[in-house]
Structures are given as C-alpha cells and as structure tokens.
Enzyme design. Structure first.
Site, PDB file in Angstrom:
ATOM      1  N   ARG A  66       7.673  41.213  77.397  1.00 18.43           N
ATOM      2  CA  ARG A  66       8.740  40.216  77.233  1.00 18.43           C
ATOM      3  C   ARG A  66       8.190  38.856  76.803  1.00 18.43           C
ATOM      4  O   ARG A  66       8.882  38.087  76.132  1.00 18.43           O
ATOM      5  CB  ARG A  66       9.541  40.086  78.535  1.00 18.43           C
ATOM      6  CG  ARG A  66      10.829  39.250  78.414  1.00 18.43           C
ATOM      7  CD  ARG A  66      11.647  39.338  79.681  1.00 18.43           C
ATOM      8  NE  ARG A  66      12.931  38.640  79.581  1.00 18.43           N
ATOM      9  CZ  ARG A  66      13.246  37.533  80.242  1.00 18.43           C
ATOM     10  NH1 ARG A  66      12.373  36.967  81.059  1.00 18.43           N
ATOM     11  NH2 ARG A  66      14.439  36.977  80.094  1.00 18.43           N
ATOM     12  N   ILE A  89      17.512  34.603  75.730  1.00 15.16           N
ATOM     13  CA  ILE A  89      17.080  35.973  75.985  1.00 15.16           C
ATOM     14  C   ILE A  89      17.648  36.331  77.352  1.00 15.16           C
ATOM     15  O   ILE A  89      17.501  35.579  78.320  1.00 15.16           O
ATOM     16  CB  ILE A  89      15.539  36.085  75.949  1.00 15.16           C
ATOM     17  CG1 ILE A  89      15.086  37.529  76.195  1.00 15.16           C
ATOM     18  CG2 ILE A  89      14.858  35.133  76.902  1.00 15.16           C
ATOM     19  CD1 ILE A  89      13.580  37.741  76.002  1.00 15.16           C
ATOM     20  N   SER A  90      18.362  37.441  77.438  1.00 19.58           N
ATOM     21  CA  SER A  90      19.041  37.813  78.687  1.00 19.58           C
ATOM     22  C   SER A  90      18.031  38.068  79.802  1.00 19.58           C
ATOM     23  O   SER A  90      16.888  38.452  79.548  1.00 19.58           O
ATOM     24  CB  SER A  90      19.888  39.074  78.487  1.00 19.58           C
ATOM     25  OG  SER A  90      20.957  38.820  77.613  1.00 19.58           O
ATOM     26  N   GLN A  91      18.490  37.891  81.043  1.00 21.21           N
ATOM     27  CA  GLN A  91      17.612  38.165  82.171  1.00 21.21           C
ATOM     28  C   GLN A  91      17.304  39.671  82.198  1.00 21.21           C
ATOM     29  O   GLN A  91      18.157  40.496  81.829  1.00 21.21           O
ATOM     30  CB  GLN A  91      18.240  37.706  83.484  1.00 21.21           C
ATOM     31  CG  GLN A  91      19.449  38.508  83.916  1.00 21.21           C
ATOM     32  CD  GLN A  91      19.988  38.062  85.263  1.00 21.21           C
ATOM     33  OE1 GLN A  91      21.107  37.590  85.346  1.00 21.21           O
ATOM     34  NE2 GLN A  91      19.219  38.246  86.314  1.00 21.21           N
ATOM     35  N   PRO A  92      16.111  40.057  82.616  1.00 16.05           N
ATOM     36  CA  PRO A  92      15.750  41.480  82.639  1.00 16.05           C
ATOM     37  C   PRO A  92      16.736  42.351  83.413  1.00 16.05           C
ATOM     38  O   PRO A  92      17.004  43.489  82.998  1.00 16.05           O
ATOM     39  CB  PRO A  92      14.368  41.470  83.295  1.00 16.05           C
ATOM     40  CG  PRO A  92      13.791  40.148  82.891  1.00 16.05           C
ATOM     41  CD  PRO A  92      14.956  39.195  82.925  1.00 16.05           C
TER      42      PRO A  92
END
Length: 211
Positions: free
Chosen positions: A33, A59-62
């Site tokens: 990431r 960027i979206s959270q995992p």
C-alpha cells in the site's frame, strides 16, 4: 513503517473487526500500500485509515477495501469486474489479484495515469483502464459480473444497474455528506435485491472528466 510486521498488525486488526475472507486478507497483506501514497505519507500506509492522494481524492482505508471486496466476492469467483473510481489504483490492485479481469473507470486523468504505472510495476496486467465519467460506467464492454464503486453516489446510477449481468453484484456507497450507506445490489431475474449494510464516508461520485 512499511515492514512485514506493520502489515501483519494491520491484517490482525482487520480480522478482529470481522473480516474473514482469507483470500482477501492475504491479498491485502501482500499488496504494498505504501506504493500507492505519496512518499511523505508512506509511514502511514499500513494504518487503517483513508489518506489523501491529491485532486481532493483519497485512498480508502484498508478495512473498507477489504469489506467491499469481500462483499463483491461473496457470491463466488468473478471473471469480469468494473471498478468506478481508479483513484490511486490500490483497490484496483487488490481486485486484480482476486478476479480474472478488471475494467477500471476514472474521471481524473493524472490519477489514472499514475495508477497505471503502479500496476505495471507490480506486474498486474489483467486491468483495462478507461478515462471517463463513472456515472456512465463502461457500456461498450458490459455486462459485468461485479461492479464496485469507490465514491458515494447521491443515488444509484441507472447506467450501472443496466450494465450488471444476471446474478451480478454491485457494491456502492449511496448518499451525501454524513448520510452515506454501503449498499449491496444483486441482479435477480428482471429485478434487483438491495441490502443496506454499513454507514460509510466516501468522497462524492462526480460527473464529467478532468485532464
């Protein structure tokens, strides 16, 4: 902060938060990431948080990447998935390791150009990109067995429903501001079943394109 130990801690946290698809968790574990964020933010890449990627996008959270991917795959293996919102390319990279083909649409050209480079670096070659309006999808290559939308739509775009194959699954955040909910829509026969899942927070799905 990009060490294997840091990644393992993230995976353990996702598991504790209820994510259980071993394949999805393994792909999250091995996908770097830190390559998908600016160097200045690389030390935060394995925190379970959204991070800015420029152009008022994130960027979206995992957790959310894993959750939406899990929902998409819950009906079985998929061979043809459309992603609305390439963004950094992180969600794209995760999908590319789990489905046969990914068709990714992004309205902001510089973001998509950088995402293409990152996926090539990782030798992920089963992704085709389109610079275009996410509200319109990619009708020329429809139908899709799965569609994933990484920005919140005020309402579900009709074009995306039209491009879903019979039995296909659409995972999409719907709403605006603080009132957004993650929705799973499945095409069944002549209609659709809709399931409201989690309260979420995404950037809005905007129309038009940006150079």
């Amino acid at each position: 902060m990009t060490s294997q130990r840091t990644r393992e801690r993230l995976i353990q946290r996702l598991y504790e938060e209820g994510l259980s698809n071993a394949q999805v968790l393994e792909v999250i574990r091995r996908t770097p990431r830190h390559l998908f964020v600016d160097e200045a933010l690389a030390h935060r890449a394995y925190e379970d948080t959204a991070l800015p990627i420029g152009h008022n996008q994130t960027i979206s959270q995992p957790f959310m990447v894993a959750r939406m991917t899990e929902l998409l795959l819950a009906g079985g293996p998929l061979d043809k998935v459309m992603e609305i919102g390439t963004g950094s390319g992180y969600q794209t990279a995760v999908l590319a390791q789990l489905v046969e083909r990914v068709f990714s649409v992004e309205r902001i050209q510089p973001l998509q150009d950088r995402a293409k480079e990152r996926l090539l670096e990782l030798n992920l070659r089963n992704v085709v990109f389109r610079w275009g309006d996410g509200w319109e999808g990619w009708p020329a290559l429809a139908p899709y067995n799965g569609i994933i939308v990484t920005a919140a739509a005020a309402q579900v775009p009709q074009a995306l429903l039209d491009q879903l194959a019979p039995g296909g699954r659409l995972v999409i955040p719907v709403g605006s501001g603080d009132e957004q909910q993650l929705m799973l829509i499945i095409r069944e026969g002549v209609g659709f079943t809709r399931q409201i899942l989690d309260s979420v927070r995404f950037v809005p799905l905007l129309s038009g394109t940006v150079f």
